[in-house]
Write a protein that holds these residues in place. Structure first.
Motif, PDB file in Angstrom:
ATOM      1  N   UNK A 235       0.854  -1.189   0.000  1.00 48.88           N
ATOM      2  CA  UNK A 235       0.000   0.000   0.000  1.00 48.88           C
ATOM      3  C   UNK A 235       0.887   1.235   0.000  1.00 48.88           C
ATOM      4  N   UNK A 236       0.391   2.318  -0.575  1.00 47.30           N
ATOM      5  CA  UNK A 236       1.167   3.556  -0.627  1.00 47.30           C
ATOM      6  C   UNK A 236       0.227   4.745  -0.682  1.00 47.30           C
ATOM      7  N   UNK A 237       0.767   5.875  -0.269  1.00 51.18           N
ATOM      8  CA  UNK A 237       0.105   7.160  -0.480  1.00 51.18           C
ATOM      9  C   UNK A 237       0.912   7.897  -1.540  1.00 51.18           C
ATOM     10  N   UNK A 238       0.213   8.375  -2.572  1.00 56.25           N
ATOM     11  CA  UNK A 238       0.886   9.003  -3.707  1.00 56.25           C
ATOM     12  C   UNK A 238       0.277  10.376  -3.958  1.00 56.25           C
TER      13      UNK A 238
ATOM     14  N   UNK B 214       4.394   7.712   1.263  1.00 55.92           N
ATOM     15  CA  UNK B 214       4.629   6.680   2.272  1.00 55.92           C
ATOM     16  C   UNK B 214       4.231   5.338   1.694  1.00 55.92           C
ATOM     17  N   UNK B 215       4.888   4.268   2.135  1.00 56.55           N
ATOM     18  CA  UNK B 215       4.545   2.920   1.672  1.00 56.55           C
ATOM     19  C   UNK B 215       4.490   1.968   2.853  1.00 56.55           C
TER      20      UNK B 215
ATOM     21  N   UNK C 238      -8.922  -6.415   1.913  1.00 56.40           N
ATOM     22  CA  UNK C 238      -9.192  -5.799   3.203  1.00 56.40           C
ATOM     23  C   UNK C 238      -7.909  -5.472   3.943  1.00 56.40           C
ATOM     24  N   UNK C 239      -6.923  -6.372   3.864  1.00 55.32           N
ATOM     25  CA  UNK C 239      -5.653  -6.157   4.558  1.00 55.32           C
ATOM     26  C   UNK C 239      -4.860  -5.015   3.929  1.00 55.32           C
ATOM     27  N   UNK C 240      -4.809  -4.947   2.605  1.00 59.88           N
ATOM     28  CA  UNK C 240      -4.024  -3.891   1.971  1.00 59.88           C
ATOM     29  C   UNK C 240      -4.686  -2.533   2.171  1.00 59.88           C
ATOM     30  N   UNK C 241      -6.018  -2.490   2.172  1.00 64.81           N
ATOM     31  CA  UNK C 241      -6.713  -1.221   2.432  1.00 64.81           C
ATOM     32  C   UNK C 241      -6.482  -0.770   3.869  1.00 64.81           C
ATOM     33  N   UNK C 242      -6.495  -1.695   4.799  1.00 67.87           N
ATOM     34  CA  UNK C 242      -6.238  -1.324   6.197  1.00 67.87           C
ATOM     35  C   UNK C 242      -4.819  -0.787   6.353  1.00 67.87           C
ATOM     36  N   UNK C 243      -3.863  -1.376   5.632  1.00 67.06           N
ATOM     37  CA  UNK C 243      -2.494  -0.853   5.663  1.00 67.06           C
ATOM     38  C   UNK C 243      -2.456   0.577   5.124  1.00 67.06           C
TER      39      UNK C 243
ATOM     40  N   UNK D 256      -1.627   4.309   7.031  1.00 68.90           N
ATOM     41  CA  UNK D 256      -0.749   5.357   6.503  1.00 68.90           C
ATOM     42  C   UNK D 256      -1.451   6.712   6.521  1.00 68.90           C
ATOM     43  N   UNK D 257      -2.727   6.716   6.169  1.00 64.91           N
ATOM     44  CA  UNK D 257      -3.488   7.974   6.179  1.00 64.91           C
ATOM     45  C   UNK D 257      -3.619   8.514   7.598  1.00 64.91           C
TER      46      UNK D 257
END
Length: 411
Positions: free
Chosen positions: A109-112, A120-121, A137-142, A146-147
């Motif tokens: 997961x990352x914020x772009x 962030x990753x 669900x797991x990748x969205x929670x990650x 980050x958010x």
């Protein structure tokens, strides 16, 4: 009391009028800054074909939305002539898109932000569950974590998967290396996970190589190309994508450019598609390891094992022969695509980027010898330059509504 408006009111009306005239240019202006094609307000003015005053009003509005930054003091580039201009850049502390990628060896997961900048990753699991809802669900929670950590505003979410994604329903038609059911509704599941995590904005999904090509075209090795062909192999298999006239070409149902199933070795390995000797099984990381007589290990991904082999042991005869065999197969496939598509640039990602670096002249010679382009100078073949380009491309999906209509998307 005089009926005439004061200078301040007249000035405000003039500013509003300029902004009204330029409101339709907000999206094009933001895209120019986003892709680095308008580094100054003078360039923005020229690219939009508007007056300096209108360009100034547009830039000011984008800055007020927290999307770009305008330097207070204009500055001239070193050695340049003419009037100095205000520099433009994306806002470093502006909104972000949540990007997610799932592949055979895990997820990330990352914020772009705008400009394709990864803020962030968060890497994820090493084993991908057969239930896509658990993985997504797991990748969205990650991403949600980050958010929360960064406190950034989110404009939406995008997902990259190693499968053709059929439109209009967002179905993963061939997630061969994920053990997901054929036709898994990944876009719907991803959107439900995004909403359940309390993340605002629309959610999108696409094929990972398509999204890598989109990112590279806007921010990387494909910038400036009109007709861009991207071919890449990641953890397993081979994918391709095409950008035509600046737009990603996905075909009538999102299934264009399944280049992994081009036959490059008729007597080769059986392929998952039912054929034999396809690029998918003849030019991916597993193929290199097998060709070099190496037994794949479970410690790290196949992609990392194959890259390490080329980078650290290329001088070994068995490794060199294996690399040359894969280069010849890849070159044969690329030559066929060049004859059909006539791109003005080819970019290679994943293991193919490493193969290009190992012996660039051999790959280019194979493509030139086997294609009509070879008789007219050849097509440039370049390595992809972005780290995590599929993640950046997934974010581009989420950023697109903002690029289309900044005011509507953010207000």
């Amino acid at each position: 009391m005089s009926g005439k408006a004061g200078p301040r009111a007249a000035g405000e009306r003039t500013t509003r009028a300029r902004l009204d005239r330029g409101r339709g240019a907000l999206g094009p202006a933001l895209e120019l800054v986003h892709t680095g094609r308008a580094p100054t307000r003078a360039v923005l003015t020229a690219e939009l074909g508007v007056t300096r005053a209108t360009a100034g009003a547009v830039a000011a509005e984008l800055e007020a939305l927290g999307l770009i930054r305008v330097d207070v003091r204009p500055a001239a580039a070193a050695g340049s002539q003419g009037r100095p201009s205000h520099r433009l850049d994306v806002a470093e502390d502006g909104p972000v898109a949540l990007a997610a990628q799932v592949h055979a060896d895990g997820f990330r997961a990352a914020l772009v932000g705008l400009g394709g900048r990864i803020v962030a990753t968060a890497p994820g699991c090493q084993t991908v569950d057969a239930d896509p809802a658990k993985v997504l669900g797991a990748v969205v929670e990650a991403g949600a974590e980050l958010l929360r950590t960064t406190g950034r505003r989110c404009v939406g979410a995008g997902l990259a998967v190693p499968s053709a994604v059929a439109e209009p329903d967002g179905l993963a038609l061939n997630p061969l290396h994920l053990a997901w059911a054929v036709g898994a509704p990944v876009r719907r599941i991803f959107a439900e996970c995004v909403r359940a995590a309390g993340i605002t904005g629309p959610a999108f999904a696409g094929n990972d190589v398509n999204l890598a090509a989109l990112a590279e075209h806007r921010h990387g090795a494909g910038r400036g190309a009109r007709d861009l062909l991207c071919v890449a192999t990641g953890h397993r298999g081979v994918g391709g994508a095409l950008v035509l006239d600046g737009r990603l070409h996905t075909g009538s149902a999102g299934l264009a450019l399944e280049v992994g199933h081009l036959t490059v070795n008729p007597e080769g390995r059986p392929c998952h598609c039912g054929g034999r000797g396809c690029l998918d099984v003849e030019a991916d990381p597993l193929a290199l390891l097998v060709e070099a007589g190496r037994e794949p290990g479970p410690e790290v991904s196949l992609l990392q094992q194959a890259n390490d082999l080329l980078l650290n042991q290329y001088d070994e005869p068995a490794v060199r022969r294996a690399a040359e065999a894969l280069i010849d197969r890849l070159g044969l496939g690329l030559a066929g695509l060049v004859n059909i598509l006539n791109p003005d640039r080819i970019i290679l990602g994943g293991l193919h980027r490493t193969l290009l670096g190992a012996d660039p002249s051999r790959l280019r010679a194979v493509v030139a010898d086997r294609s009509l382009w070879g008789q007219s100078g050849g097509v440039p073949i370049l390595p992809c330059t972005l780290d995590h380009n599929s993640l950046v491309g997934a974010a581009e999906l989420a950023w697109q509504p903002v690029l289309d209509d900044p005011l509507g998307a953010l207000r």
